[in-house]
Design a protein around this motif. Structure first.
Motif, PDB file in Angstrom:
ATOM      1  N   PHE A  18       3.880 -82.536  11.130  1.00 56.22           N
ATOM      2  CA  PHE A  18       2.748 -82.143  11.966  1.00 56.22           C
ATOM      3  C   PHE A  18       2.285 -83.287  12.863  1.00 56.22           C
ATOM      4  O   PHE A  18       1.979 -83.083  14.039  1.00 56.22           O
ATOM      5  CB  PHE A  18       1.589 -81.657  11.100  1.00 56.22           C
ATOM      6  CG  PHE A  18       1.801 -80.302  10.494  1.00 56.22           C
ATOM      7  CD1 PHE A  18       1.948 -79.193  11.291  1.00 56.22           C
ATOM      8  CD2 PHE A  18       1.863 -80.135   9.113  1.00 56.22           C
ATOM      9  CE1 PHE A  18       2.147 -77.934  10.739  1.00 56.22           C
ATOM     10  CE2 PHE A  18       2.059 -78.890   8.552  1.00 56.22           C
ATOM     11  CZ  PHE A  18       2.207 -77.784   9.371  1.00 56.22           C
ATOM     12  N   ALA A  19       2.212 -84.490  12.290  1.00 57.05           N
ATOM     13  CA  ALA A  19       1.741 -85.631  13.082  1.00 57.05           C
ATOM     14  C   ALA A  19       2.678 -85.927  14.251  1.00 57.05           C
ATOM     15  O   ALA A  19       2.232 -86.176  15.377  1.00 57.05           O
ATOM     16  CB  ALA A  19       1.600 -86.864  12.182  1.00 57.05           C
ATOM     17  N   LEU A  20       3.979 -85.875  14.013  1.00 59.59           N
ATOM     18  CA  LEU A  20       4.947 -86.133  15.081  1.00 59.59           C
ATOM     19  C   LEU A  20       4.895 -85.056  16.161  1.00 59.59           C
ATOM     20  O   LEU A  20       5.189 -85.331  17.331  1.00 59.59           O
ATOM     21  CB  LEU A  20       6.358 -86.219  14.496  1.00 59.59           C
ATOM     22  CG  LEU A  20       6.662 -87.450  13.630  1.00 59.59           C
ATOM     23  CD1 LEU A  20       8.060 -87.345  13.033  1.00 59.59           C
ATOM     24  CD2 LEU A  20       6.531 -88.735  14.441  1.00 59.59           C
ATOM     25  N   ALA A  21       4.542 -83.837  15.782  1.00 59.99           N
ATOM     26  CA  ALA A  21       4.503 -82.735  16.746  1.00 59.99           C
ATOM     27  C   ALA A  21       3.466 -82.964  17.833  1.00 59.99           C
ATOM     28  O   ALA A  21       3.593 -82.418  18.943  1.00 59.99           O
ATOM     29  CB  ALA A  21       4.226 -81.414  16.031  1.00 59.99           C
ATOM     30  N   LEU A  22       2.431 -83.758  17.544  1.00 64.23           N
ATOM     31  CA  LEU A  22       1.419 -84.034  18.559  1.00 64.23           C
ATOM     32  C   LEU A  22       1.963 -84.931  19.660  1.00 64.23           C
ATOM     33  O   LEU A  22       1.456 -84.924  20.777  1.00 64.23           O
ATOM     34  CB  LEU A  22       0.192 -84.690  17.918  1.00 64.23           C
ATOM     35  CG  LEU A  22      -0.542 -83.881  16.851  1.00 64.23           C
ATOM     36  CD1 LEU A  22      -1.887 -84.524  16.547  1.00 64.23           C
ATOM     37  CD2 LEU A  22      -0.743 -82.433  17.271  1.00 64.23           C
ATOM     38  N   GLU A  23       2.999 -85.694  19.339  1.00 65.07           N
ATOM     39  CA  GLU A  23       3.619 -86.564  20.333  1.00 65.07           C
ATOM     40  C   GLU A  23       4.749 -85.851  21.079  1.00 65.07           C
ATOM     41  O   GLU A  23       4.904 -86.008  22.283  1.00 65.07           O
ATOM     42  CB  GLU A  23       4.175 -87.823  19.654  1.00 65.07           C
ATOM     43  CG  GLU A  23       3.168 -88.586  18.802  1.00 65.07           C
ATOM     44  CD  GLU A  23       2.075 -89.236  19.635  1.00 65.07           C
ATOM     45  OE1 GLU A  23       2.261 -89.364  20.860  1.00 65.07           O
ATOM     46  OE2 GLU A  23       1.035 -89.616  19.046  1.00 65.07           O
ATOM     47  N   ARG A  24       5.557 -85.076  20.322  1.00 65.60           N
ATOM     48  CA  ARG A  24       6.661 -84.330  20.943  1.00 65.60           C
ATOM     49  C   ARG A  24       6.931 -83.091  20.108  1.00 65.60           C
ATOM     50  O   ARG A  24       7.302 -83.185  18.943  1.00 65.60           O
ATOM     51  CB  ARG A  24       7.929 -85.185  21.039  1.00 65.60           C
ATOM     52  CG  ARG A  24       9.112 -84.457  21.691  1.00 65.60           C
ATOM     53  CD  ARG A  24      10.253 -85.422  21.952  1.00 65.60           C
ATOM     54  NE  ARG A  24      10.791 -85.983  20.723  1.00 65.60           N
ATOM     55  CZ  ARG A  24      11.766 -85.394  19.994  1.00 65.60           C
ATOM     56  NH1 ARG A  24      12.263 -84.233  20.364  1.00 65.60           N
ATOM     57  NH2 ARG A  24      12.215 -85.980  18.900  1.00 65.60           N
ATOM     58  N   TYR A  25       6.756 -81.926  20.709  1.00 64.59           N
ATOM     59  CA  TYR A  25       6.923 -80.655  19.997  1.00 64.59           C
ATOM     60  C   TYR A  25       8.405 -80.272  20.021  1.00 64.59           C
ATOM     61  O   TYR A  25       8.968 -80.001  21.085  1.00 64.59           O
ATOM     62  CB  TYR A  25       6.072 -79.573  20.667  1.00 64.59           C
ATOM     63  CG  TYR A  25       5.947 -78.290  19.876  1.00 64.59           C
ATOM     64  CD1 TYR A  25       4.976 -78.163  18.897  1.00 64.59           C
ATOM     65  CD2 TYR A  25       6.793 -77.210  20.117  1.00 64.59           C
ATOM     66  CE1 TYR A  25       4.838 -76.978  18.171  1.00 64.59           C
ATOM     67  CE2 TYR A  25       6.661 -76.031  19.394  1.00 64.59           C
ATOM     68  CZ  TYR A  25       5.689 -75.929  18.433  1.00 64.59           C
ATOM     69  OH  TYR A  25       5.561 -74.768  17.712  1.00 64.59           O
ATOM     70  N   ASP A  26       9.047 -80.252  18.825  1.00 65.24           N
ATOM     71  CA  ASP A  26      10.486 -79.998  18.758  1.00 65.24           C
ATOM     72  C   ASP A  26      10.829 -79.473  17.367  1.00 65.24           C
ATOM     73  O   ASP A  26      10.944 -80.252  16.412  1.00 65.24           O
ATOM     74  CB  ASP A  26      11.261 -81.281  19.061  1.00 65.24           C
ATOM     75  CG  ASP A  26      12.766 -81.068  19.104  1.00 65.24           C
ATOM     76  OD1 ASP A  26      13.221 -79.954  18.797  1.00 65.24           O
ATOM     77  OD2 ASP A  26      13.487 -82.028  19.441  1.00 65.24           O
ATOM     78  N   LEU A  27      11.007 -78.153  17.238  1.00 67.85           N
ATOM     79  CA  LEU A  27      11.284 -77.559  15.936  1.00 67.85           C
ATOM     80  C   LEU A  27      12.607 -78.025  15.357  1.00 67.85           C
ATOM     81  O   LEU A  27      12.729 -78.186  14.136  1.00 67.85           O
ATOM     82  CB  LEU A  27      11.292 -76.020  16.037  1.00 67.85           C
ATOM     83  CG  LEU A  27      10.024 -75.316  15.550  1.00 67.85           C
ATOM     84  CD1 LEU A  27       8.844 -75.698  16.416  1.00 67.85           C
ATOM     85  CD2 LEU A  27      10.217 -73.812  15.541  1.00 67.85           C
ATOM     86  N   LEU A  28      13.602 -78.231  16.212  1.00 67.54           N
ATOM     87  CA  LEU A  28      14.922 -78.637  15.731  1.00 67.54           C
ATOM     88  C   LEU A  28      14.848 -80.006  15.046  1.00 67.54           C
ATOM     89  O   LEU A  28      15.604 -80.272  14.106  1.00 67.54           O
ATOM     90  CB  LEU A  28      15.924 -78.682  16.880  1.00 67.54           C
ATOM     91  CG  LEU A  28      17.412 -78.707  16.490  1.00 67.54           C
ATOM     92  CD1 LEU A  28      17.768 -77.478  15.668  1.00 67.54           C
ATOM     93  CD2 LEU A  28      18.286 -78.784  17.729  1.00 67.54           C
ATOM     94  N   SER A  29      13.933 -80.850  15.487  1.00 64.57           N
ATOM     95  CA  SER A  29      13.723 -82.156  14.864  1.00 64.57           C
ATOM     96  C   SER A  29      12.631 -82.113  13.803  1.00 64.57           C
ATOM     97  O   SER A  29      12.166 -83.160  13.347  1.00 64.57           O
ATOM     98  CB  SER A  29      13.354 -83.198  15.931  1.00 64.57           C
ATOM     99  OG  SER A  29      14.388 -83.326  16.884  1.00 64.57           O
ATOM    100  N   MET A  30      12.205 -80.880  13.448  1.00 65.07           N
ATOM    101  CA  MET A  30      11.130 -80.680  12.467  1.00 65.07           C
ATOM    102  C   MET A  30       9.842 -81.374  12.902  1.00 65.07           C
ATOM    103  O   MET A  30       9.204 -82.093  12.140  1.00 65.07           O
ATOM    104  CB  MET A  30      11.558 -81.145  11.082  1.00 65.07           C
ATOM    105  CG  MET A  30      12.745 -80.377  10.523  1.00 65.07           C
ATOM    106  SD  MET A  30      13.060 -80.689   8.789  1.00 65.07           S
ATOM    107  CE  MET A  30      11.724 -79.785   8.014  1.00 65.07           C
ATOM    108  N   GLN A  31       9.465 -81.132  14.155  1.00 64.83           N
ATOM    109  CA  GLN A  31       8.215 -81.657  14.694  1.00 64.83           C
ATOM    110  C   GLN A  31       7.412 -80.524  15.329  1.00 64.83           C
ATOM    111  O   GLN A  31       7.347 -80.464  16.557  1.00 64.83           O
ATOM    112  CB  GLN A  31       8.498 -82.769  15.731  1.00 64.83           C
ATOM    113  CG  GLN A  31       9.212 -83.963  15.167  1.00 64.83           C
ATOM    114  CD  GLN A  31       9.424 -85.055  16.211  1.00 64.83           C
ATOM    115  OE1 GLN A  31      10.328 -85.857  16.081  1.00 64.83           O
ATOM    116  NE2 GLN A  31       8.624 -85.086  17.262  1.00 64.83           N
ATOM    117  N   PRO A  32       6.832 -79.602  14.571  1.00 63.59           N
ATOM    118  CA  PRO A  32       6.846 -79.518  13.105  1.00 63.59           C
ATOM    119  C   PRO A  32       8.017 -78.662  12.639  1.00 63.59           C
ATOM    120  O   PRO A  32       8.874 -78.292  13.439  1.00 63.59           O
ATOM    121  CB  PRO A  32       5.517 -78.826  12.816  1.00 63.59           C
ATOM    122  CG  PRO A  32       5.380 -77.860  13.963  1.00 63.59           C
ATOM    123  CD  PRO A  32       5.971 -78.571  15.163  1.00 63.59           C
TER     124      PRO A  32
END
Length: 478
Positions: free
Chosen positions: A41-55
Motif C-alpha cells: 500500500f505504501a509503495l502504491a502512493l508513489e507508483r501504482y502498479d498491480l503487477l509489481s504488487m503496488q498494491p
C-alpha cells in the motif's frame, strides 16, 4: 430543564471524548510499513502498479486515491494511509448515531457510537497503513444507506447504497459478504412493486457502479483480461498456498474455531488482551442480555454473520484484524441493547467502560509508535554488522526492500533452494530469521544443529501477531 441539562452534559462528554480519540488516532497513526501488505500500500502512493504488487490485487483504488490526497500533505506514505484510516473511521460516528437514534436517546446514541468506535483493538488496527480502518468507516455509511433506503422504499433511495457498496469494494474487497444487504433491498422492492424491470435496473446500476473502479484499475494493467488473469492467480494463491484459509492451513477445524471465537474475537478483538476490559464487557454483556431490547437492522445481522463465516473459512486465522467488522457489529449490538434499557446509571456505567477502553486503546497506539516494529529493529541492527553477510527471510525481505537496506537479503521458502543458494556465499556469514527455520521444520527438515541464536527483536504482538517477534539465527556448518 433538568432533562435538557442532563442531555447537554452527556453530549459534551461524548463530543469531548470523540475529539480526544480522533486526535490520539491521528497523532499516533503508525508511520511504519512493517508487513508485506503494508509495504504494498505504501509503495502504491508513489507508483501504482498491480503487477509489481503496488498494491496487490484487486488494487484498492479508492483507498489508494484517498491516500494520495493525504500524502500530498503528509510526506511519509505509511503515515498518510494511517491518517486516512482514522479520518474515515471516525466519520462513521454519524451513520452509527443515525442507526441507533431510533432506539435510544441522542446522548445514548452518541455514547454507543463512541463505544463502538473506541474499541481498543479496532482503534489500534485502524491506525496502520492497511485499508481496514477506511473500510469500516465506509461500511457503516453503507449500512446506514441500506437502512435509509429500506425506510423510504423509493427506487432513487437504492442508488446511494449501491454507490457506497462500490466504494466499499474499491477499499476492501474482502467485505463482499456485506453485499447481501443489497439483496434484501431488492427482495423488498420486488415484494412491494412486483416489477421485474425495476429490480433489474437496480441490479444493473449496482453493477455499473462496480464497473467504474474495476475498469479504472484494469486500464492500468492493460485491459480487463490481464486484470482478471492477475486476479485469478492472486485468488488461487490465497486459497491454496499463503492465504491462511481453512483450505490451506494445517490447523484442525476445531482448533481453528477455538482460535476464531476465543483468541481472536473475545480475548483480542473485544478485550484487546486486557483482563479488566474483558471483565467489564462480561458485565455489560450480561446486563444487556437480561434487560435490553434492541433489534438491529436485519440486513446488518445477516451480513455480519455471513462475514463471520467468511472470516472463519477464507481469511488468515493468525490475523485477528480480519474480524474487525464482526467485532464492530458485536459492540453495536451489545451497546445498543444495553443503553436501550438504561437510565442515568446505565450512561454512567457505559461512560466508565468507554473511558477504560479508550485508555487501553490510546496506550496501545502510543506503544505502537514508540516501539519500532521488530523488522525495523532487525534492519537497523544489521546495518551495523560487519560485512560480508547475507540474510535469508520470509516476508521480511519485502520490508527490507522498502527500507533500502544496504546488505544482501533473500526470501527463501524451500530448504532445497537454500542449500543451493548458500553456496554462493561461502565466504560470508549466513543469517536467517525464525520464520525460515520454522518453515524448514514444517517441511520435515530439522536445522537446529546448524543454527545459533543471535538475538530476538520484539514489538507489539497486537499490532502484528505474525512478525511482532523476530529471532535472528546464524547458520553454522558442522
Amino acid at each position: 430543564m433538568k432533562r435538557l441539562l442532563h442531555h447537554r452534559l452527556w453530549l459534551c462528554f461524548s463530543i469531548g471524548l470523540a475529539a480526544v480519540l480522533a486526535g490520539a488516532g491521528l497523532y499516533w497513526a503508525s508511520p511504519y510499513a512493517a508487513t508485506w501488505d503494508e509495504v504494498d500500500f505504501a509503495l502504491a502512493l508513489e507508483r501504482y502498479d498491480l503487477l509489481s504488487m503496488q498494491p496487490h490485487f484487486p488494487g484498492y483504488p479508492y483507498f489508494i486515491l484517498g491516500g494520495m490526497a493525504v500524502h500530498a500533505v503528509i510526506a511519509n506514505p505509511a503515515k498518510a494511509l494511517s491518517v486516512l484510516n482514522i479520518l474515515v473511521l471516525f466519520s462513521a460516528v454519524f451513520p452509527l448515531v443515525w442507526l441507533l437514534r431510533r432506539h435510544v436517546s441522542p446522548p445514548a446514541a452518541l455514547l454507543a457510537a463512541l463505544a463502538v468506535l473506541s474499541s481498543s483493538y479496532v482503534l489500534l488496527a485502524a491506525a496502520r497503513p492497511m485499508s481496514d480502518g477506511a473500510a469500516l468507516g465506509v461500511l457503516w455509511w453503507y449500512m446506514w444507506a441500506v437502512e435509509r433506503a429500506h425506510r423510504q422504499t423509493t427506487w432513487k433511495a437504492q442508488l446511494l447504497p449501491a454507490a457506497l457498496f462500490s466504494v466499499l469494494m474499491g477499499v476492501r474487497l474482502s467485505y463482499a459478504p456485506f453485499g447481501v444487504a443489497l439483496l434484501f433491498l431488492w427482495h423488498e422492492d420486488w415484494s412491494t412493486h412486483r416489477r421485474v424491470g425495476r429490480v433489474a435496473l437496480s441490479i444493473l446500476v449496482a453493477a455499473l457502479f462496480q464497473f467504474i473502479w474495476v475498469a479504472a484499475v484494469a486500464r492500468t494493467e492493460g485491459g480487463l483480461f490481464p486484470f482478471f488473469k492477475l486476479g485469478w492467480a492472486f485468488v488461487h494463491g490465497h486459497f491454496s498456498d499463503w492465504g491462511g484459509t481453512a483450505a490451506a492451513s494445517p490447523l484442525p477445524f476445531s482448533e481453528r474455531v477455538h482460535r476464531f471465537l476465543i483468541d481472536n474475537f473475545l480475548w483480542t478483538g473485544i478485550a484487546c488482551q486486557n483482563a479488566w476490559l474483558l471483565a467489564a464487557y462480561a458485565a455489560i454483556g450480561a446486563i444487556a442480555w437480561r434487560a435490553g431490547q434492541f433489534r438491529p437492522p436485519r440486513a446488518l445481522v445477516v451480513s455480519a454473520l455471513l462475514y463471520a463465516v467468511w472470516a472463519l473459512l477464507a481469511q488468515n486465522i493468525e490475523k485477528p484484524r480480519h474480524l474487525l467488522p464482526f467485532i464492530h457489529f458485536a459492540l453495536f449490538y451489545v451497546w445498543g441493547r444495553f443503553l436501550a434499557a438504561s437510565r442515568v446509571w446505565g450512561l454512567a456505567l457505559a461512560a466508565a467502560v468507554v473511558l477504560l477502553q479508550a485508555a487501553v486503546g490510546i496506550g496501545q497506539l502510543r506503544e505502537q509508535v514508540a516501539t519500532p516494529p521488530a523488522v525495523y529493529q532487525l534492519a537497523d541492527e544489521l546495518r551495523d554488522k560487519p560485512r560480508p553477510f547475507v540474510v535469508y527471510t520470509w516476508e521480511e525481505t519485502r520490508v527490507f526492500d522498502y527500507l533500502h537496506v544496504p546488505f544482501p537479503h533473500k526470501d527463501v521458502f524451500h530448504f532445497s533452494f537454500f542449500l543451493q543458494d548458500k553456496e554462493n556465499y561461502r565466504h560470508a556469514t549466513i543469517y536467517m530469521t525464525n520464520h525460515v527455520v520454522d518453515g524448514f521444520r514444517a517441511q520435515g527438515v530439522d536445522v537446529s544443529r546448524h543454527v545459533r541464536k543471535v538475538k530476538t527483536y520484539r514489538s507489539s504482538l497486537l499490532a502484528d501477531p505474525v512478525y511482532g517477534t523476530i529471532t535472528l539465527y546464524e547458520w553454522v556448518e558442522e
